[in-house]
Design a protein around this motif. Structure first.
Motif, PDB file in Angstrom:
ATOM      1  N   LYS A  41     -28.639   6.465  16.470  1.00 43.59           N
ATOM      2  CA  LYS A  41     -28.618   4.993  16.505  1.00 43.59           C
ATOM      3  C   LYS A  41     -28.000   4.392  15.247  1.00 43.59           C
ATOM      4  CE  LYS A  41     -32.676   5.053  19.268  1.00 43.59           C
ATOM      5  NZ  LYS A  41     -34.100   4.780  19.382  1.00 43.59           N
ATOM      6  N   GLN A  58     -25.898 -10.254   9.260  1.00 39.84           N
ATOM      7  CA  GLN A  58     -26.313  -8.916   8.825  1.00 39.84           C
ATOM      8  C   GLN A  58     -25.123  -8.122   8.282  1.00 39.84           C
ATOM      9  OE1 GLN A  58     -27.762  -6.460  12.078  1.00 39.84           O
ATOM     10  NE2 GLN A  58     -27.630  -4.621  10.805  1.00 39.84           N
ATOM     11  N   HIS A  59     -23.952  -8.319   8.899  1.00 35.68           N
ATOM     12  CA  HIS A  59     -22.785  -7.511   8.512  1.00 35.68           C
ATOM     13  C   HIS A  59     -21.792  -8.280   7.635  1.00 35.68           C
ATOM     14  CE1 HIS A  59     -23.902  -4.103  11.066  1.00 35.68           C
ATOM     15  NE2 HIS A  59     -24.346  -5.011  11.900  1.00 35.68           N
ATOM     16  N   ASN A  83     -26.205   0.802  11.432  1.00 34.38           N
ATOM     17  CA  ASN A  83     -27.509   0.187  11.689  1.00 34.38           C
ATOM     18  C   ASN A  83     -27.379  -1.112  12.461  1.00 34.38           C
ATOM     19  OD1 ASN A  83     -28.975   2.189  10.220  1.00 34.38           O
ATOM     20  ND2 ASN A  83     -28.091   1.292   8.371  1.00 34.38           N
ATOM     21  N   ARG A  84     -26.695  -1.003  13.582  1.00 38.32           N
ATOM     22  CA  ARG A  84     -26.409  -2.218  14.327  1.00 38.32           C
ATOM     23  C   ARG A  84     -27.552  -2.609  15.255  1.00 38.32           C
ATOM     24  NH1 ARG A  84     -20.473  -2.467  16.537  1.00 38.32           N
ATOM     25  NH2 ARG A  84     -21.424  -4.454  17.075  1.00 38.32           N
ATOM     26  N   LYS A  85     -27.721  -3.895  15.381  1.00 34.63           N
ATOM     27  CA  LYS A  85     -28.612  -4.398  16.407  1.00 34.63           C
ATOM     28  C   LYS A  85     -27.862  -4.215  17.726  1.00 34.63           C
ATOM     29  CE  LYS A  85     -30.445  -8.751  18.033  1.00 34.63           C
ATOM     30  NZ  LYS A  85     -30.357 -10.194  17.886  1.00 34.63           N
ATOM     31  N   VAL A  86     -28.531  -3.638  18.709  1.00 36.08           N
ATOM     32  CA  VAL A  86     -27.822  -3.346  19.957  1.00 36.08           C
ATOM     33  C   VAL A  86     -27.855  -4.559  20.886  1.00 36.08           C
ATOM     34  CG1 VAL A  86     -27.651  -1.799  21.930  1.00 36.08           C
ATOM     35  CG2 VAL A  86     -28.396  -0.914  19.726  1.00 36.08           C
ATOM     36  N   TYR A  87     -26.678  -4.930  21.345  1.00 35.26           N
ATOM     37  CA  TYR A  87     -26.555  -6.004  22.342  1.00 35.26           C
ATOM     38  C   TYR A  87     -25.359  -5.640  23.202  1.00 35.26           C
ATOM     39  CZ  TYR A  87     -23.080  -7.361  18.884  1.00 35.26           C
ATOM     40  OH  TYR A  87     -22.019  -7.334  18.017  1.00 35.26           O
ATOM     41  N   ASN A  88     -25.118  -6.369  24.261  1.00 28.95           N
ATOM     42  CA  ASN A  88     -24.019  -6.029  25.170  1.00 28.95           C
ATOM     43  C   ASN A  88     -22.701  -6.531  24.596  1.00 28.95           C
ATOM     44  OD1 ASN A  88     -22.193  -5.640  27.179  1.00 28.95           O
ATOM     45  ND2 ASN A  88     -23.470  -6.505  28.818  1.00 28.95           N
ATOM     46  N   GLU A  89     -21.911  -5.622  24.099  1.00 28.13           N
ATOM     47  CA  GLU A  89     -20.604  -6.049  23.602  1.00 28.13           C
ATOM     48  C   GLU A  89     -19.470  -5.306  24.319  1.00 28.13           C
ATOM     49  OE1 GLU A  89     -19.670  -3.340  19.642  1.00 28.13           O
ATOM     50  OE2 GLU A  89     -19.684  -5.507  19.456  1.00 28.13           O
ATOM     51  N   VAL A 101     -27.098  -1.761  26.614  1.00 28.79           N
ATOM     52  CA  VAL A 101     -27.491  -2.729  27.646  1.00 28.79           C
ATOM     53  C   VAL A 101     -26.301  -3.247  28.459  1.00 28.79           C
ATOM     54  CG1 VAL A 101     -29.626  -3.528  26.586  1.00 28.79           C
ATOM     55  CG2 VAL A 101     -27.457  -4.547  25.865  1.00 28.79           C
ATOM     56  N   GLY A 102     -25.156  -2.570  28.353  1.00 26.15           N
ATOM     57  CA  GLY A 102     -23.974  -3.042  29.080  1.00 26.15           C
ATOM     58  C   GLY A 102     -23.901  -2.477  30.487  1.00 26.15           C
ATOM     59  N   LEU A 124     -31.276   4.799  23.476  1.00 28.44           N
ATOM     60  CA  LEU A 124     -30.209   4.252  22.633  1.00 28.44           C
ATOM     61  C   LEU A 124     -30.249   2.729  22.608  1.00 28.44           C
ATOM     62  CD1 LEU A 124     -27.604   5.048  21.027  1.00 28.44           C
ATOM     63  CD2 LEU A 124     -26.349   4.664  23.159  1.00 28.44           C
ATOM     64  N   GLY A 125     -30.631   2.153  23.746  1.00 26.50           N
ATOM     65  CA  GLY A 125     -30.686   0.698  23.819  1.00 26.50           C
ATOM     66  C   GLY A 125     -29.419   0.073  24.373  1.00 26.50           C
ATOM     67  N   VAL A 165     -26.351 -11.222  13.793  1.00 24.97           N
ATOM     68  CA  VAL A 165     -25.598  -9.989  13.587  1.00 24.97           C
ATOM     69  C   VAL A 165     -24.422 -10.243  12.635  1.00 24.97           C
ATOM     70  CG1 VAL A 165     -24.222  -8.202  14.726  1.00 24.97           C
ATOM     71  CG2 VAL A 165     -26.277  -9.101  15.842  1.00 24.97           C
ATOM     72  N   TYR A 223     -24.279   4.509  15.695  1.00 25.29           N
ATOM     73  CA  TYR A 223     -23.721   3.996  16.948  1.00 25.29           C
ATOM     74  C   TYR A 223     -22.922   2.711  16.673  1.00 25.29           C
ATOM     75  CZ  TYR A 223     -23.909   2.152  21.799  1.00 25.29           C
ATOM     76  OH  TYR A 223     -23.618   1.652  23.039  1.00 25.29           O
ATOM     77  N   TRP A 265     -19.225 -12.515  27.960  1.00 23.64           N
ATOM     78  CA  TRP A 265     -19.119 -12.257  26.524  1.00 23.64           C
ATOM     79  C   TRP A 265     -18.800 -13.564  25.807  1.00 23.64           C
ATOM     80  CZ3 TRP A 265     -20.163  -9.405  22.516  1.00 23.64           C
ATOM     81  CH2 TRP A 265     -19.445  -9.603  21.331  1.00 23.64           C
TER      82      TRP A 265
END
Lengths: 238, 572
Positions: free
Chosen positions: B413, A205-206, B340-346, A188-189, A185-186, A202, B416, A195
């Protein structure tokens, strides 16, 4: 912060008796080190009663050997391995589903009955049990139950369609809560971090942006360690 | 060593260790009083390895975080829930109430949302505004100094906005909004619904050398092992012990009743030790009840004596009455622009970074009072339920729903982090007949008579929740989203949560100047017995559209100051 001290003061506070009567013995609350994560490695925060309940569930088996074999074939059809990541059964989905059938007994009959339906269908169409049918034959069966009619509310769908949806749900949830699945899934938390807002690319992109006025209210992370002080009107000075 | 039947006479016995009891413990113990804290659950320290759920991965649990045991999921730190084995309660036929209890040091402060809102000037004088319910005998100015002190002692992030009924405070700076929150802001503003940084008690900045700073794991509901968020154990009771407070902590001790003498004054409490199942007595000069609104009412009603035949403090027959919870409505939506999100720690802080306080005037509305809007969403850690109906949203694009095989990976994904949800939390009108009382036909496993609830929503609450849904729908429409599920109908009472489900129950021992219509005076002291105080949310006259914790803390501090003063003057 010296947790050892605060625990000591608790005991000195006169609770010796209280703690002795308590299910949580003093040695249990003794910190084992500064590293939070490694200190708690062997536990996941269960109370003694919860641990007992888990042990009790683990001591029994719901799925029989045939059902486990069928389940293994089924979950790996739902989520097979690819070049990078293992399959559903590699991710521990079998153990997870076995546990859930005992933890949530309402799953038992639909799952057990669903396996019977699969074997019946496979025997009728191909003269073999589902688990020994060829992958092509297995997929022919799945193709008839894997695409629910969304116009029909779930409880009114045919039992085999409901069964497959349940198995897919449990497979995907089991997979994406496993180590393999989380990596796929990726996510990473679940780790200490700072934060400091959505990355610029991003936002683009949105199609959204931060307003300066809003950002001005937000924490300046370079000063997070500086002790907060205010003037008498509540304006933060530091 | 047995603690019980010892000859210690405590200055104060505090029943309960949550927000109210924790604050009273800190203030009273640091003033040099000898304090006994009696807690029905076990000792709890989120830093203790055995009790820690923070930073656990879902696969460390055989049920992957499912909520079959703990109502908010396996990793939530609350011990207890709406149903506790051996501790039943009943409801009057045709009525509904769900009673949530946390049995542990720190009580429900270990897992709550930490939304920390001050009541405003209007909230204390609601009857003056709409003629419904009653005014508090105190006003915002009485409580403001304590809110200020609580802000500084405990820490709360937020922003000073100069709003009339959502007062400014001493705030730590808020975290930046996350992506779904930027969408919420965009959608709300299109309909002139204001959005502000939320106000929650996590340390985004250092306030002292004792507690850690938030490291944005988003797991406040799991209780913080570095004490960076507020819970009563870590932020009030532990520091009070460290500062030399004389605190005897009695855990797994279920209080049965307040004991009284011939003059009808309180002499202490009796409790059942859950380990040996025997009853013990503690003696004290002052008894402070902080067991939670309904538990404190239950203790009072069970404290019957010759002097108090109707239960302690209940000469008015008001104990247990005016029980009220926040209203609640919720909805979620799929937002295609969040796909279609780029995955990062949120992960962020555990809960919302932005919120909407009540913003309208009731003149043109078909209900009284208001509600605030909470928002959730984002790319959280997968837990039980993740991946259920993984490509359900395909239907909005005319694509088949369902399937199997490796394409599922991409679909999971794709979606997500594309769901956003809303919770409305509103103010209800206290009703005299909404109540808990003793059910004379049932006991719990400790032999203590249990509570029977009798609670019904009125049209005001039901219509208010209908308005919440209209608001949610408008916001979702504004961001081009698809609402999930059907809008609840009026026959379904607009989807209003059952009373008790929002876990903001208040009002069972309400405050007032008149001893015939209230249970405690404006210092939360029983009208009938001057050495018994109540510092949980029982004394609330009304609830506001705000989470009660910050007000419990402020009032508990205020009452504790009063107790110290009265003890000094030898009045009690």
């Amino acid at each position: 912060m010296d947790r050892r001290k605060s625990i000591k003061s608790l005991i000195l506070g006169g609770v010796a008796g209280g703690l002795a009567l308590n299910g949580c013995k003093p040695e249990n609350v003794e910190p084992t080190g500064e590293n939070i994560a490694s200190g708690a490695e062997a536990h996941f925060g269960r109370t003694p009663e919860e641990k007992e309940q888990i042990a009790k569930l683990n001591a029994t088996q719901f799925l029989n050997a045939h059902e486990v074999e069928t389940l293994t074939v089924l979950v790996d059809l739902i989520l097979p391995a690819n070049d990078t990541y293992g399959s559903a059964s590699d991710a521990g989905v079998i153990d997870f589903i076995e546990f859930m059938t005992k933890d949530y007994p309402k799953f038992q009959t639909p799952i057990r009955g669903g396996f019977m339906w699969l074997d019946h269908k496979s025997n009728k169409d191909f003269g073999v049990e589902f688990k020994t049918a060829t992958p092509e034959q297995q997929k022919l069966i799945l193709d008839t139950i894997a695409y629910p009619d969304v116009e029909v509310p779930e409880p009114k769908r045919p039992l085999e369609v409901q069964f497959f949806s349940l198995m897919r749900n449990l497979t995907l949830t089991g997979y994406y809560t496993s180590k393999i699945g989380i990596e796929d899934l990726g996510y990473v938390g679940n780790t200490p971090n700072v934060w400091d807002g959505v990355p610029e690319d991003v936002l683009k992109q949105h199609g959204v942006a931060y307003e300066d006025e809003w950002l001005a209210k937000c924490v300046d992370q370079s000063k997070r360690n500086t002790k907060a002080e205010w003037d008498e009107k509540g304006n933060l000075l530091t | 060593m047995q603690i019980i039947e010892n000859s210690t006479i405590y200055d104060v016995i505090i029943v309960g260790s949550g927000a109210g009891g924790g604050m009273a413990t800190k203030i009273l113990a640091e003033a040099g009083l000898k304090v006994a804290v009696v807690e029905a659950g076990p000792y709890f320290d989120p830093a203790a390895p055995e009790q820690q759920t923070q930073f656990k991965w879902p696969y460390e649990s055989p049920r992957r975080g499912a909520n079959t045991v703990r109502p908010f999921g396996e990793f939530d730190s609350a011990y207890g829930g709406w149903d506790i084995e051996g501790e039943p309660y009943t409801t009057e036929e045709g009525t509904d109430f769900r009673w949530f209890r946390s049995r542990m040091l720190g009580g429900r402060t270990n897992h709550w949302g930490r939304i920390s809102l001050r009541f405003g000037p209007n909230d204390f004088k609601r009857k003056d505004m709409d003629g419904l319910g009653d005014n508090w005998p105190i006003g915002y100015d009485d409580v403001k100094p304590y809110y200020d002190k609580v802000d500084k002692l405990i820490g709360v992030f937020g922003s000073n906005e100069g709003l009339p009924n959502d007062p400014d405070g001493f705030f730590l700076p808020p975290p930046k909004p996350r992506l779904h929150e930027l969408f919420y802001i965009k959608g709300a503003r299109k309909s002139n619904i204001p959005v502000y940084p939320s106000r929650m008690s996590m340390l985004t900045k250092r306030i002292n050398d004792e507690r850690g700073i938030c490291f944005y794991c988003g797991q406040c509901s799991r209780a913080c092992s570095v004490y960076a968020d507020f819970s009563a154990g870590t932020c009030l009771i532990f520091p009070a012990q460290k500062n030399g407070g004389q605190i005897d902590l009695f855990v797994n001790a279920m209080v049965r009743e307040v004991t009284t003498n011939e003059e009808g004054k309180a002499t202490g409490v009796s409790y059942i030790n859950k380990e040996d199942r025997k009853e013990y007595q503690l003696k004290g000069k002052v008894v402070v009840l902080a067991a939670s609104a309904c538990s404190s009412a239950r203790i009072l009603l069970n404290s019957k004596s010759k002097q108090h035949p109707n239960g302690l403090g209940n000469s008015s027959n008001i104990v247990g009455r005016y029980l009220h919870d926040s209203t609640g409505g919720s909805r979620s939506a799929f937002i295609p622009d969040l796909m279609n999100r780029k995955v990062y720690n949120e992960d962020g802080v555990g809960g919302m970074h932005v919120y909407t306080p009540w913003w309208l005037d009731n003149k043109n509305l078909n209900f009284a009072r208001g509600y605030h809007v909470e928002v959730w969403g984002g790319m959280g850690m997968p837990s039980y339920g993740f991946g259920f109906n993984h490509n359900e949203f395909n239907k909005y694009f005319g694509i088949n729903v369902g399937g199997y095989g490796n394409p599922l990976r991409e679909e999971v994904k794709q979606y997500y982090g594309s769901v956003m949800g809303f919770g409305g939390r509103g103010e209800s009108i206290p009703q005299k007949d909404n109540r808990c009382e003793i059910d004379p036909t049932k006991v719990d496993e400790f032999g203590i008579p249990v509570l029977k609830f009798n609670y019904k929503w009125t049209d005001d609450e039901i219509n208010q929740v209908g308005h919440m849904h209209d608001t949610f729908e408008e916001i979702v429409h504004n961001v081009g989203g698809h609402l999930l599920g059907d809008k609840p109908t009026i026959e379904q009472k607009n989807g209003i949560y059952a009373p008790g489900e929002i876990i903001h129950e208040v009002g069972t021992t309400r405050m007032g100047d008149d001893s015939r219509t209230s249970v405690v005076n404006k210092f939360q002291q029983l009208h009938d017995v001057d050495n018994v105080f109540i510092v949980d949310a029982g004394p609330f006259v009304s609830q506001a559209d705000k989470n009660p914790t910050w007000t419990i803390l402020a009032l508990s501090w205020r009452t504790s100051d009063y107790i110290i003063e009265q003890l000094k003057m030898q009045n009690i």
